[in-house]
Motif scaffolding. Structure first.
Motif, PDB file in Angstrom:
ATOM      1  N   MET A   1       0.826  -1.218   0.000  1.00 44.58           N
ATOM      2  CA  MET A   1       0.000   0.000   0.000  1.00 44.58           C
ATOM      3  C   MET A   1       0.857   1.265   0.000  1.00 44.58           C
ATOM      4  O   MET A   1       0.489   2.280  -0.570  1.00 44.58           O
ATOM      5  CB  MET A   1      -0.936  -0.022   1.212  1.00 44.58           C
ATOM      6  CG  MET A   1      -2.016  -1.089   1.126  1.00 44.58           C
ATOM      7  SD  MET A   1      -3.069  -0.886  -0.338  1.00 44.58           S
ATOM      8  CE  MET A   1      -3.871   0.671   0.019  1.00 44.58           C
ATOM      9  N   GLN A   5       0.504   4.490  -2.492  1.00 46.11           N
ATOM     10  CA  GLN A   5       0.339   5.847  -1.983  1.00 46.11           C
ATOM     11  C   GLN A   5       1.433   6.772  -2.513  1.00 46.11           C
ATOM     12  O   GLN A   5       1.187   7.939  -2.818  1.00 46.11           O
ATOM     13  CB  GLN A   5       0.347   5.838  -0.450  1.00 46.11           C
ATOM     14  CG  GLN A   5      -0.911   5.236   0.165  1.00 46.11           C
ATOM     15  CD  GLN A   5      -2.169   5.978  -0.264  1.00 46.11           C
ATOM     16  OE1 GLN A   5      -2.189   7.205  -0.397  1.00 46.11           O
ATOM     17  NE2 GLN A   5      -3.238   5.221  -0.492  1.00 46.11           N
ATOM     18  N   ASN A  82      -9.346   5.057  -5.101  1.00 43.88           N
ATOM     19  CA  ASN A  82      -9.963   4.078  -4.204  1.00 43.88           C
ATOM     20  C   ASN A  82     -11.291   3.579  -4.756  1.00 43.88           C
ATOM     21  O   ASN A  82     -11.637   2.400  -4.609  1.00 43.88           O
ATOM     22  CB  ASN A  82     -10.172   4.693  -2.814  1.00 43.88           C
ATOM     23  CG  ASN A  82      -8.869   4.853  -2.053  1.00 43.88           C
ATOM     24  OD1 ASN A  82      -7.904   4.128  -2.300  1.00 43.88           O
ATOM     25  ND2 ASN A  82      -8.829   5.807  -1.129  1.00 43.88           N
ATOM     26  N   ASP A  83     -12.047   4.459  -5.402  1.00 43.04           N
ATOM     27  CA  ASP A  83     -13.313   4.048  -6.013  1.00 43.04           C
ATOM     28  C   ASP A  83     -13.072   3.055  -7.146  1.00 43.04           C
ATOM     29  O   ASP A  83     -13.844   2.107  -7.348  1.00 43.04           O
ATOM     30  CB  ASP A  83     -14.065   5.268  -6.547  1.00 43.04           C
ATOM     31  CG  ASP A  83     -14.499   6.217  -5.455  1.00 43.04           C
ATOM     32  OD1 ASP A  83     -14.863   5.733  -4.363  1.00 43.04           O
ATOM     33  OD2 ASP A  83     -14.457   7.436  -5.673  1.00 43.04           O
ATOM     34  N   VAL A  85     -10.533   0.952  -7.371  1.00 46.15           N
ATOM     35  CA  VAL A  85     -10.156  -0.319  -6.747  1.00 46.15           C
ATOM     36  C   VAL A  85     -11.379  -1.006  -6.151  1.00 46.15           C
ATOM     37  O   VAL A  85     -11.559  -2.225  -6.289  1.00 46.15           O
ATOM     38  CB  VAL A  85      -9.081  -0.094  -5.666  1.00 46.15           C
ATOM     39  CG1 VAL A  85      -8.781  -1.402  -4.926  1.00 46.15           C
ATOM     40  CG2 VAL A  85      -7.803   0.462  -6.293  1.00 46.15           C
ATOM     41  N   THR A  86     -12.236  -0.248  -5.501  1.00 51.19           N
ATOM     42  CA  THR A  86     -13.456  -0.819  -4.919  1.00 51.19           C
ATOM     43  C   THR A  86     -14.350  -1.398  -6.000  1.00 51.19           C
ATOM     44  O   THR A  86     -14.921  -2.491  -5.841  1.00 51.19           O
ATOM     45  CB  THR A  86     -14.221   0.255  -4.130  1.00 51.19           C
ATOM     46  OG1 THR A  86     -13.414   0.723  -3.056  1.00 51.19           O
ATOM     47  CG2 THR A  86     -15.524  -0.307  -3.565  1.00 51.19           C
TER      48      THR A  86
END
Length: 258
Positions: A1, A5, A82-83, A85-86
């Motif tokens: 992670m 980042q 993040n969206d 990946v989700t």
């Protein structure tokens, strides 16, 4: 992670309105598309060459494309990384209930059938007010060979297909004859040539061969033979530009024998 980042932070800095990179700040969704396609092809090239060091680097370049799009979307308050990946995580769990839920699927063939059924349900959910089509949801910007193969695969799933390759071979002959017959009409010639190519893609599908891969292999084989022919002619003191048709043909046949 932490590595992700770091990459997201680098991307944000590149797009910083004040201190960012001038080129990166000028880009948009549309301007990046050619670079994304190029990076995807470079990944495929590294795989075909079995160059795993290059593959690592090319995959990084391709990942950067995803991060770039996500940054642009974040700036427009559309979504962020993040969206993304989700979204893919949810899709993978949804499409693999035999792994992440209690559905029992016995083999790869059954999994393929179930996978296609789930995709049909997803396409219907995305266009609830429209008359659903088996051909919904295909990107029209795909390379033509890939798109043709996807169209034919979808049609075959509902029984619109030849029972075997013999019918496709006959269709290739038919389309070739139509092309020859309409050769003097430029518009018809293009149309018939398209029909012939489309049918050849269907033949590739019946041969359980990816048409794009088959053509790339043919390109590579021709390139290797052509370079070898140039070298053979050069060794004989003949330039490719001045070699006669007979000299080129003789050299070509020798290369094929090797």
């Amino acid at each position: 992670m932490q590595a992700i980042q770091r990459l997201l932070s680098i991307m944000a800095q590149l797009r910083d309105p004040t201190t960012g990179c001038p080129w990166d700040k000028e880009q948009s969704f549309k301007t990046i598309v050619p670079h994304t396609l190029e990076e995807a092809y470079e990944v495929a090239d590294a795989i075909e060459r079995e160059d795993h060091v290059a593959l690592r680097d090319e995959l990084g370049d391709l990942l950067f494309q995803v991060v770039f799009y996500a940054q642009l979307a974040k700036e427009k308050n559309l979504f962020d990384f993040n969206d993304v990946v989700t979204s893919i995580s949810d899709k993978l769990e949804r499409r693999h209930p035999h792994v992440f839920a209690d559905v029992v699927i016995t083999d790869a063939q059954a999994q393929t059938v179930h996978w296609e059924q789930l995709k049909v349900q997803e396409r219907k959910a995305m266009t609830p007010s429209a008359t659903p089509s088996v051909l919904d949801g295909m990107a029209q910007t795909l390379p033509a060979l890939n798109l043709a193969q996807k169209i034919q695969k979808r049609a075959a799933q509902v029984g619109f297909d030849w029972p075997g390759h013999d019918g496709v071979v006959d269709k290739v002959r038919e389309e070739l004859a139509e092309l020859v017959a309409d050769w003097d009409d430029k518009d018809k010639r293009q149309e018939e040539l398209g029909d012939l190519l489309f049918t050849c893609v269907n033949l590739a599908r019946h041969a359980q061969t990816d048409a794009e891969t088959a053509l790339r292999c043919a390109n590579r084989k021709f390139t290797q033979r052509f370079r070898a022919m140039e070298q053979r002619l050069s060794a004989a003191g003949v330039a490719i530009e001045t070699a006669s048709a007979a000299q080129k043909e003789a050299a070509w046949q020798e290369i094929k024998k090797q």
